[in-house]
Design a protein around this motif. Structure first.
Motif, mmCIF file in Angstrom:
data_model
loop_
_atom_site.group_PDB
_atom_site.id
_atom_site.type_symbol
_atom_site.label_atom_id
_atom_site.label_comp_id
_atom_site.label_asym_id
_atom_site.label_seq_id
_atom_site.Cartn_x
_atom_site.Cartn_y
_atom_site.Cartn_z
ATOM 1 N N GLN A 1 -0.808 -12.391 -7.674
ATOM 2 C CA GLN A 1 -1.931 -11.453 -7.749
ATOM 3 C C GLN A 1 -1.848 -10.427 -6.626
ATOM 4 O O GLN A 1 -2.064 -9.234 -6.850
ATOM 5 C CB GLN A 1 -3.268 -12.205 -7.686
ATOM 6 C CG GLN A 1 -4.467 -11.307 -7.825
ATOM 7 C CD GLN A 1 -4.540 -10.635 -9.183
ATOM 8 O OE1 GLN A 1 -4.233 -11.246 -10.194
ATOM 9 N NE2 GLN A 1 -4.927 -9.382 -9.202
ATOM 10 N N VAL A 2 -1.501 -10.870 -5.438
ATOM 11 C CA VAL A 2 -1.356 -9.945 -4.310
ATOM 12 C C VAL A 2 -0.251 -8.940 -4.598
ATOM 13 O O VAL A 2 -0.414 -7.735 -4.363
ATOM 14 C CB VAL A 2 -1.071 -10.729 -3.002
ATOM 15 C CG1 VAL A 2 -0.601 -9.803 -1.896
ATOM 16 C CG2 VAL A 2 -2.298 -11.498 -2.577
ATOM 17 N N LEU A 3 0.868 -9.412 -5.131
ATOM 18 C CA LEU A 3 1.972 -8.499 -5.445
ATOM 19 C C LEU A 3 1.590 -7.519 -6.551
ATOM 20 O O LEU A 3 1.953 -6.334 -6.494
ATOM 21 C CB LEU A 3 3.215 -9.297 -5.843
ATOM 22 C CG LEU A 3 3.866 -10.104 -4.722
ATOM 23 C CD1 LEU A 3 5.002 -10.948 -5.275
ATOM 24 C CD2 LEU A 3 4.342 -9.192 -3.612
ATOM 25 N N ARG A 4 0.853 -7.990 -7.575
ATOM 26 C CA ARG A 4 0.404 -7.094 -8.643
ATOM 27 C C ARG A 4 -0.538 -6.028 -8.095
ATOM 28 O O ARG A 4 -0.425 -4.849 -8.436
ATOM 29 C CB ARG A 4 -0.302 -7.878 -9.750
ATOM 30 C CG ARG A 4 0.643 -8.534 -10.724
ATOM 31 C CD ARG A 4 -0.095 -9.033 -11.958
ATOM 32 N NE ARG A 4 -1.129 -10.009 -11.657
ATOM 33 C CZ ARG A 4 -0.939 -11.320 -11.625
ATOM 34 N NH1 ARG A 4 0.240 -11.829 -11.869
ATOM 35 N NH2 ARG A 4 -1.939 -12.140 -11.354
ATOM 36 N N ASP A 5 -1.474 -6.437 -7.221
ATOM 37 C CA ASP A 5 -2.407 -5.483 -6.638
ATOM 38 C C ASP A 5 -1.669 -4.463 -5.780
ATOM 39 O O ASP A 5 -1.967 -3.268 -5.823
ATOM 40 C CB ASP A 5 -3.461 -6.206 -5.791
ATOM 41 C CG ASP A 5 -4.417 -7.024 -6.640
ATOM 42 O OD1 ASP A 5 -4.462 -6.812 -7.873
ATOM 43 O OD2 ASP A 5 -5.116 -7.882 -6.066
ATOM 44 N N ARG A 6 -0.711 -4.920 -5.002
ATOM 45 C CA ARG A 6 0.062 -4.022 -4.153
ATOM 46 C C ARG A 6 0.834 -3.023 -5.014
ATOM 47 O O ARG A 6 0.868 -1.832 -4.722
ATOM 48 C CB ARG A 6 1.023 -4.813 -3.275
ATOM 49 C CG ARG A 6 1.801 -3.935 -2.316
ATOM 50 C CD ARG A 6 2.766 -4.738 -1.490
ATOM 51 N NE ARG A 6 2.060 -5.771 -0.739
ATOM 52 C CZ ARG A 6 2.657 -6.848 -0.243
ATOM 53 N NH1 ARG A 6 3.947 -7.029 -0.411
ATOM 54 N NH2 ARG A 6 1.965 -7.744 0.421
ATOM 55 N N HIS A 7 1.416 -3.502 -6.106
ATOM 56 C CA HIS A 7 2.174 -2.624 -6.996
ATOM 57 C C HIS A 7 1.254 -1.584 -7.638
ATOM 58 O O HIS A 7 1.601 -0.409 -7.735
ATOM 59 C CB HIS A 7 2.880 -3.455 -8.070
ATOM 60 C CG HIS A 7 3.694 -2.648 -9.007
ATOM 61 N ND1 HIS A 7 4.864 -2.036 -8.634
ATOM 62 C CD2 HIS A 7 3.504 -2.336 -10.318
ATOM 63 C CE1 HIS A 7 5.357 -1.377 -9.672
ATOM 64 N NE2 HIS A 7 4.559 -1.550 -10.703
ATOM 65 N N ARG A 8 0.067 -2.015 -8.068
ATOM 66 C CA ARG A 8 -0.890 -1.085 -8.670
ATOM 67 C C ARG A 8 -1.304 -0.007 -7.674
ATOM 68 O O ARG A 8 -1.415 1.167 -8.031
ATOM 69 C CB ARG A 8 -2.125 -1.832 -9.168
ATOM 70 C CG ARG A 8 -1.891 -2.585 -10.442
ATOM 71 C CD ARG A 8 -3.191 -3.174 -10.963
ATOM 72 N NE ARG A 8 -2.887 -4.141 -12.003
ATOM 73 C CZ ARG A 8 -3.377 -5.368 -12.046
ATOM 74 N NH1 ARG A 8 -4.197 -5.787 -11.105
ATOM 75 N NH2 ARG A 8 -3.059 -6.190 -13.016
ATOM 76 N N GLY B 1 -1.008 5.534 -5.939
ATOM 77 C CA GLY B 1 -0.734 6.497 -4.884
ATOM 78 C C GLY B 1 0.350 7.471 -5.287
ATOM 79 O O GLY B 1 0.300 8.646 -4.945
ATOM 80 N N ALA B 2 1.308 7.042 -6.045
ATOM 81 C CA ALA B 2 2.400 7.915 -6.477
ATOM 82 C C ALA B 2 1.924 8.895 -7.542
ATOM 83 O O ALA B 2 2.412 10.014 -7.631
ATOM 84 C CB ALA B 2 3.557 7.080 -7.020
ATOM 85 N N ARG B 3 0.961 8.505 -8.348
ATOM 86 C CA ARG B 3 0.471 9.379 -9.407
ATOM 87 C C ARG B 3 -0.574 10.362 -8.920
ATOM 88 O O ARG B 3 -0.844 11.358 -9.543
ATOM 89 C CB ARG B 3 -0.128 8.542 -10.530
ATOM 90 C CG ARG B 3 0.940 7.899 -11.405
ATOM 91 C CD ARG B 3 0.283 7.136 -12.478
ATOM 92 N NE ARG B 3 -0.279 5.950 -11.841
ATOM 93 C CZ ARG B 3 -0.800 4.926 -12.476
ATOM 94 N NH1 ARG B 3 -0.875 4.928 -13.769
ATOM 95 N NH2 ARG B 3 -1.262 3.891 -11.834
ATOM 96 N N THR B 4 -1.202 10.076 -7.798
ATOM 97 C CA THR B 4 -2.239 10.953 -7.278
ATOM 98 C C THR B 4 -1.585 12.134 -6.583
ATOM 99 O O THR B 4 -0.815 11.947 -5.645
ATOM 100 C CB THR B 4 -3.131 10.192 -6.273
ATOM 101 O OG1 THR B 4 -3.649 9.047 -6.923
ATOM 102 C CG2 THR B 4 -4.260 11.076 -5.797
#
Length: 69
Positions: free
Chosen positions: A43-50, A55-58
């Motif tokens: 879950q931590v890795l999924r949240d970090r990836h999201r 951030g990359a799309r903004t």
């Protein structure tokens, strides 16, 4: 004396029957803890990836103030 030996025999048989069950229950608890830890890590890795993807799309926007303000 025979009564004491009878009680000890019943206790030994109960220990022989309950021992594997208790050992298995402890093993299940250990596995449950490992599974729970792996789920939390995932879950931590999924949240970090999201967050990284968001951030990359903004687009980066710089705000400039008009002169005189």
């Amino acid at each position: 004396m025979n009564t004491l030996l009878d009680y000890l025999l019943v206790l030994a048989v109960a220990a022989l029957l309950a021992g594997p069950t208790l050992y298995g229950a402890l093993g299940e608890r250990r596995l449950d803890r490992q599974i729970r830890a792996a789920e939390q890590e995932a879950q931590v890795l999924r949240d970090r990836h999201r967050r990284e993807q968001a951030g990359a799309r903004t687009p980066r926007v710089s705000v400039r103030h008009a002169p005189g303000h």
